[in-house]
Design a protein around this motif. Structure first.
Motif, PDB file in Angstrom:
ATOM      1  N   GLY A  15     -29.347  49.486 -62.674  1.00 46.02           N
ATOM      2  CA  GLY A  15     -28.828  50.229 -61.434  1.00 46.02           C
ATOM      3  C   GLY A  15     -29.758  50.522 -60.273  1.00 46.02           C
ATOM      4  O   GLY A  15     -29.520  50.176 -59.342  1.00 46.02           O
ATOM      5  N   CYS A  16     -30.534  51.086 -60.922  1.00 42.38           N
ATOM      6  CA  CYS A  16     -31.695  51.521 -59.903  1.00 42.38           C
ATOM      7  C   CYS A  16     -32.587  50.213 -59.179  1.00 42.38           C
ATOM      8  O   CYS A  16     -32.929  49.959 -58.065  1.00 42.38           O
ATOM      9  CB  CYS A  16     -32.645  52.542 -60.558  1.00 42.38           C
ATOM     10  N   LEU A  17     -33.015  49.276 -60.525  1.00 42.39           N
ATOM     11  CA  LEU A  17     -34.056  48.495 -60.198  1.00 42.39           C
ATOM     12  C   LEU A  17     -33.825  47.242 -59.702  1.00 42.39           C
ATOM     13  O   LEU A  17     -34.497  46.628 -58.872  1.00 42.39           O
ATOM     14  CB  LEU A  17     -35.023  48.253 -61.505  1.00 42.39           C
ATOM     15  N   GLN A  18     -32.440  46.977 -59.886  1.00 43.22           N
ATOM     16  CA  GLN A  18     -31.993  45.745 -59.197  1.00 43.22           C
ATOM     17  C   GLN A  18     -30.737  45.897 -58.549  1.00 43.22           C
ATOM     18  O   GLN A  18     -30.656  45.109 -57.525  1.00 43.22           O
ATOM     19  CB  GLN A  18     -31.240  44.737 -60.539  1.00 43.22           C
ATOM     20  N   LEU A  19     -29.783  46.957 -58.612  1.00 41.11           N
ATOM     21  CA  LEU A  19     -29.011  47.158 -57.923  1.00 41.11           C
ATOM     22  C   LEU A  19     -29.109  48.135 -56.509  1.00 41.11           C
ATOM     23  O   LEU A  19     -28.549  48.025 -55.573  1.00 41.11           O
ATOM     24  CB  LEU A  19     -27.534  47.589 -58.413  1.00 41.11           C
ATOM     25  N   ARG A  20     -30.327  48.478 -56.616  1.00 38.48           N
ATOM     26  CA  ARG A  20     -31.071  49.277 -55.790  1.00 38.48           C
ATOM     27  C   ARG A  20     -30.287  50.631 -55.349  1.00 38.48           C
ATOM     28  O   ARG A  20     -30.374  51.036 -54.274  1.00 38.48           O
ATOM     29  CB  ARG A  20     -31.313  48.527 -54.296  1.00 38.48           C
ATOM     30  N   LEU A  21     -29.841  51.054 -56.485  1.00 38.94           N
ATOM     31  CA  LEU A  21     -29.275  52.718 -56.167  1.00 38.94           C
ATOM     32  C   LEU A  21     -30.311  53.570 -56.424  1.00 38.94           C
ATOM     33  O   LEU A  21     -31.414  53.343 -57.164  1.00 38.94           O
ATOM     34  CB  LEU A  21     -28.193  52.675 -57.279  1.00 38.94           C
ATOM     35  N   THR A  22     -30.234  54.744 -55.687  1.00 35.88           N
ATOM     36  CA  THR A  22     -31.233  55.828 -56.013  1.00 35.88           C
ATOM     37  C   THR A  22     -30.892  56.211 -57.595  1.00 35.88           C
ATOM     38  O   THR A  22     -29.882  55.855 -58.192  1.00 35.88           O
ATOM     39  CB  THR A  22     -30.845  57.018 -55.147  1.00 35.88           C
ATOM     40  N   PHE A  23     -31.735  57.089 -58.109  1.00 38.75           N
ATOM     41  CA  PHE A  23     -31.470  57.581 -59.344  1.00 38.75           C
ATOM     42  C   PHE A  23     -30.331  58.452 -59.541  1.00 38.75           C
ATOM     43  O   PHE A  23     -29.507  58.300 -60.168  1.00 38.75           O
ATOM     44  CB  PHE A  23     -32.677  58.398 -59.858  1.00 38.75           C
ATOM     45  N   GLU A  24     -30.225  59.452 -58.347  1.00 37.41           N
ATOM     46  CA  GLU A  24     -29.021  60.061 -58.427  1.00 37.41           C
ATOM     47  C   GLU A  24     -27.707  59.516 -58.357  1.00 37.41           C
ATOM     48  O   GLU A  24     -26.571  59.607 -58.789  1.00 37.41           O
ATOM     49  CB  GLU A  24     -28.996  61.108 -57.191  1.00 37.41           C
ATOM     50  N   GLU A  25     -27.772  58.278 -57.435  1.00 38.06           N
ATOM     51  CA  GLU A  25     -26.454  57.324 -57.274  1.00 38.06           C
ATOM     52  C   GLU A  25     -26.117  56.685 -58.649  1.00 38.06           C
ATOM     53  O   GLU A  25     -25.007  56.752 -58.966  1.00 38.06           O
ATOM     54  CB  GLU A  25     -26.727  56.326 -56.284  1.00 38.06           C
ATOM     55  N   ALA A  26     -27.105  55.998 -59.288  1.00 37.57           N
ATOM     56  CA  ALA A  26     -26.927  55.334 -60.616  1.00 37.57           C
ATOM     57  C   ALA A  26     -26.445  56.484 -61.588  1.00 37.57           C
ATOM     58  O   ALA A  26     -25.294  56.218 -62.204  1.00 37.57           O
ATOM     59  CB  ALA A  26     -28.096  54.845 -60.986  1.00 37.57           C
ATOM     60  N   LEU A  27     -26.745  57.597 -61.655  1.00 39.40           N
ATOM     61  CA  LEU A  27     -26.319  58.601 -62.530  1.00 39.40           C
ATOM     62  C   LEU A  27     -24.845  59.055 -62.414  1.00 39.40           C
ATOM     63  O   LEU A  27     -23.989  59.106 -63.225  1.00 39.40           O
ATOM     64  CB  LEU A  27     -27.173  59.967 -62.278  1.00 39.40           C
ATOM     65  N   THR A  28     -24.635  59.106 -60.812  1.00 36.87           N
ATOM     66  CA  THR A  28     -23.250  59.348 -60.515  1.00 36.87           C
ATOM     67  C   THR A  28     -22.481  58.267 -60.820  1.00 36.87           C
ATOM     68  O   THR A  28     -21.274  58.596 -61.458  1.00 36.87           O
ATOM     69  CB  THR A  28     -23.178  59.763 -59.128  1.00 36.87           C
ATOM     70  N   ALA A  29     -22.845  57.224 -60.577  1.00 37.99           N
ATOM     71  CA  ALA A  29     -22.009  55.870 -61.184  1.00 37.99           C
ATOM     72  C   ALA A  29     -21.835  55.798 -62.417  1.00 37.99           C
ATOM     73  O   ALA A  29     -20.701  55.170 -62.860  1.00 37.99           O
ATOM     74  CB  ALA A  29     -22.857  54.814 -60.681  1.00 37.99           C
ATOM     75  N   MET A  30     -22.540  56.268 -63.445  1.00 36.87           N
ATOM     76  CA  MET A  30     -22.297  56.426 -64.785  1.00 36.87           C
ATOM     77  C   MET A  30     -21.771  57.400 -65.347  1.00 36.87           C
ATOM     78  O   MET A  30     -21.525  57.643 -66.554  1.00 36.87           O
ATOM     79  CB  MET A  30     -23.705  56.201 -65.621  1.00 36.87           C
ATOM     80  N   THR A  31     -21.485  58.439 -64.383  1.00 33.56           N
ATOM     81  CA  THR A  31     -20.593  59.826 -64.876  1.00 33.56           C
ATOM     82  C   THR A  31     -19.429  59.993 -64.253  1.00 33.56           C
ATOM     83  O   THR A  31     -18.554  59.623 -64.652  1.00 33.56           O
ATOM     84  CB  THR A  31     -21.711  60.954 -64.842  1.00 33.56           C
ATOM     85  N   LEU A  32     -19.746  60.540 -63.021  1.00 35.97           N
ATOM     86  CA  LEU A  32     -18.376  61.165 -62.176  1.00 35.97           C
ATOM     87  C   LEU A  32     -17.697  59.860 -61.815  1.00 35.97           C
ATOM     88  O   LEU A  32     -16.386  60.081 -62.025  1.00 35.97           O
ATOM     89  CB  LEU A  32     -19.052  61.737 -61.086  1.00 35.97           C
ATOM     90  N   HIS A  33     -17.980  58.812 -61.390  1.00 36.93           N
ATOM     91  CA  HIS A  33     -17.152  57.643 -60.651  1.00 36.93           C
ATOM     92  C   HIS A  33     -16.715  56.968 -61.919  1.00 36.93           C
ATOM     93  O   HIS A  33     -15.659  56.345 -61.757  1.00 36.93           O
ATOM     94  CB  HIS A  33     -18.005  56.975 -59.682  1.00 36.93           C
ATOM     95  N   ALA A  34     -17.622  56.956 -62.860  1.00 30.72           N
ATOM     96  CA  ALA A  34     -16.881  56.185 -64.216  1.00 30.72           C
ATOM     97  C   ALA A  34     -15.785  56.948 -64.581  1.00 30.72           C
ATOM     98  O   ALA A  34     -14.574  56.272 -65.083  1.00 30.72           O
ATOM     99  CB  ALA A  34     -18.065  55.906 -65.097  1.00 30.72           C
ATOM    100  N   ALA A  35     -16.075  58.054 -64.817  1.00 34.58           N
ATOM    101  CA  ALA A  35     -14.643  58.915 -65.369  1.00 34.58           C
ATOM    102  C   ALA A  35     -13.656  58.976 -64.427  1.00 34.58           C
ATOM    103  O   ALA A  35     -12.512  59.054 -65.033  1.00 34.58           O
ATOM    104  CB  ALA A  35     -15.414  60.539 -65.536  1.00 34.58           C
ATOM    105  N   LYS A  36     -13.721  58.965 -63.207  1.00 38.80           N
ATOM    106  CA  LYS A  36     -12.840  59.139 -62.209  1.00 38.80           C
ATOM    107  C   LYS A  36     -11.989  57.668 -62.393  1.00 38.80           C
ATOM    108  O   LYS A  36     -10.809  57.866 -62.148  1.00 38.80           O
ATOM    109  CB  LYS A  36     -13.404  59.359 -60.747  1.00 38.80           C
ATOM    110  N   SER A  37     -12.795  56.687 -62.742  1.00 40.07           N
ATOM    111  CA  SER A  37     -11.989  55.473 -62.652  1.00 40.07           C
ATOM    112  C   SER A  37     -10.956  55.263 -63.930  1.00 40.07           C
ATOM    113  O   SER A  37     -10.189  54.645 -63.753  1.00 40.07           O
ATOM    114  CB  SER A  37     -12.794  54.357 -62.635  1.00 40.07           C
ATOM    115  N   LEU A  38     -11.457  56.524 -64.637  1.00 41.88           N
ATOM    116  CA  LEU A  38     -10.253  56.542 -65.942  1.00 41.88           C
ATOM    117  C   LEU A  38      -9.278  57.844 -65.845  1.00 41.88           C
ATOM    118  O   LEU A  38      -8.714  57.847 -66.921  1.00 41.88           O
ATOM    119  CB  LEU A  38     -11.370  56.347 -67.193  1.00 41.88           C
ATOM    120  N   GLY A  39      -9.440  58.272 -64.568  1.00 41.48           N
ATOM    121  CA  GLY A  39      -8.622  59.538 -64.499  1.00 41.48           C
ATOM    122  C   GLY A  39      -9.215  60.685 -65.490  1.00 41.48           C
ATOM    123  O   GLY A  39      -8.131  61.707 -65.764  1.00 41.48           O
TER     124      GLY A  39
END
Ligand code: NIG
Ligand code: FE
Length: 402
Positions: free
Chosen positions: A338-362
């Motif tokens: 997520g960081c090295l190829q999708l060019r997310l920052t560490f904070e963005e990649a962490l958010t993508a694997m926690t908050l936003h992932a959880a939100k997509s599942l309600g």
């Protein structure tokens, strides 16, 4: 004092997305977390702990960094067999699409999965969930889709029901339209109709409450947007929210359809259009990016994560765990790519694997450490959380709180 309440102290710090703000991450050094009934009751700097908690028994955090557990919002958890033979052919240069057109690929796994008993599927699933759990994953989305016939899809649902009964954190997705089975070769139209008109209602009737979502693989040579819409609308009538395998190998308009249907997510998206991104942002669809799939397929087309964020999308990351395109149960590899190829920052990649992932599942009480958040919390034995990506090959293992 509440039963089982404890204050987690001796934390080097905590890092958590802010559930009230899409990309904000709080970093608190020398933190403490007060837990009651398995949920966060208070968190902040240890020296700010409110007096009411001062007599509560403490739990030693061992000097670790506390992060919310990962949520994996796209897995194909249950299948039998493996595809290492096919993998080796791909290493020798044979394309994924050619293997699939010769009856291999997904169909090979379908043959093995049809031959497996519910008990065997439950055991395979439980071992995989244990592995994920030991690596910091606390909740996953899990799909059917390697049955591709009514009875085998039904057995997969039966196995998921048993895994849920055993207490695993699972949201189940019906995916009988994962591919066109041998029996319907050349007839995607007929297959999409039987799935929509007969199988989805029958699967929901047999296993009420087990599945929450419906998915379809919209791709050139698999299902068209129209066939996908038919399947997903049938799912919606049964109370199943859409998720879509979209724009993975080519642009087909899957992201646009996800927006039109107000899907929970559109996943893959290596070939997503800018129109699709804007539409997803406006409709609140979570784009779920699966970088280990791009890696394992040997593709150069990494999903345009940065453009999606600029378009206003709350991007999530997932493993796509499956025996073909992503035989990977490693959340740290997802984070790192997520960081090295999708060019997310560490904070963005962490958010993508926690908050936003959880939100997509309600799952609004997962993916962060704000009051009300549910454990387990991951305690990482590391000097600084950024090291999870920076020390790129280190096999860090968290300690999970109860
Ligand atoms: O998400 N795209 C379709 N489904 C899987 C691949 C499944 C397989 O190869 O077994 C995916 O990449
Ligand atoms: Fe997938």
């Amino acid at each position: 004092m509440m039963n089982g309440a404890t204050v987690l102290t001796n934390l080097k710090g905590l890092l958590t997305p802010d559930p009230n703000s899409p990309w904000k991450v709080d970093r608190i050094e020398d933190a403490a977390i007060a837990m009651a009934e398995g949920r966060v009751a208070w968190m902040g700097r240890r020296t700010d702990l409110p007096l009411e908690w001062s007599d509560t028994p403490t739990t030693d955090g061992g000097g670790a960094w506390a992060l919310p557990g990962f949520v994996d919002p796209h897995t194909h958890l249950l299948f039998a067999g493996d595809r290492s033979g096919e993998f080796n052919r791909r290493l020798h240069g044979v394309p994924y699409a050619q293997i699939a057109s010769e009856g291999g690929g997904i169909r090979e796994t379908v043959r093995a999965t049809r031959a497996a008993s519910v008990q065997e599927l439950v055991e395979l699933g439980e071992a995989r969930l244990q592995t994920l759990g030991s690596r910091g994953v606390v909740h996953i989305e899990a799909k059917t889709g390697y049955g591709l016939e009514l009875e085998a899809e039904s057995r997969l649902l039966q196995a998921y029901k048993e895994l849920k009964r055993r207490g695993w954190g699972l949201d189940v997705t019906l995916l009988p339209a994962h591919d066109i089975p041998q029996e319907y070769a050349g007839d995607a139209e007929g297959y999409s109709r039987i799935v929509a008109d007969a199988w989805l209602p029958e699967l929901v009737r047999r296993h009420p409450g087990v599945a929450s979502y419906c998915d379809v693989f919209i791709e050139t040579g698999v299902f068209t947007v129209e066939q996908g819409r038919r399947v997903l609308e049938a799912g919606k009538r049964l109370g199943l929210r859409p998720r879509i395998h979209a724009d993975e190998l080519s642009w087909t308009g899957g992201a646009e359809l996800a927006a039109e249907l107000r899907a929970a997510s559109a996943d893959h998206l290596m070939f997503c259009s800018e129109k699709g991104m804007t539409a997803m942002a406006a409709a609140g669809v979570t784009p779920i990016l699966l970088p280990t799939t791009t890696l394992c397929l040997g593709m150069r087309d990494w999903a345009p994560a940065r453009k999606m964020i600029e378009a206003g999308c709350q991007v999530a990351l997932a493993s796509d765990f499956n025996p073909g395109s992503s035989p990977c149960l490693d959340p740290l590899l997802v984070l790192r790519l997520g960081c090295l190829q999708l060019r997310l920052t560490f904070e963005e990649a962490l958010t993508a694997m926690t908050l936003h992932a959880a939100k997509s599942l309600g799952q609004s009480d997962l993916g962060h450490l704000y009051p009300g958040a549910r454990g387990p919390i991951a305690l990482w034995p590391i000097n600084d959380p950024l090291g999870l990506v920076y020390w790129v090959g280190e096999p860090y293992i968290p300690i999970m709180t109860p």
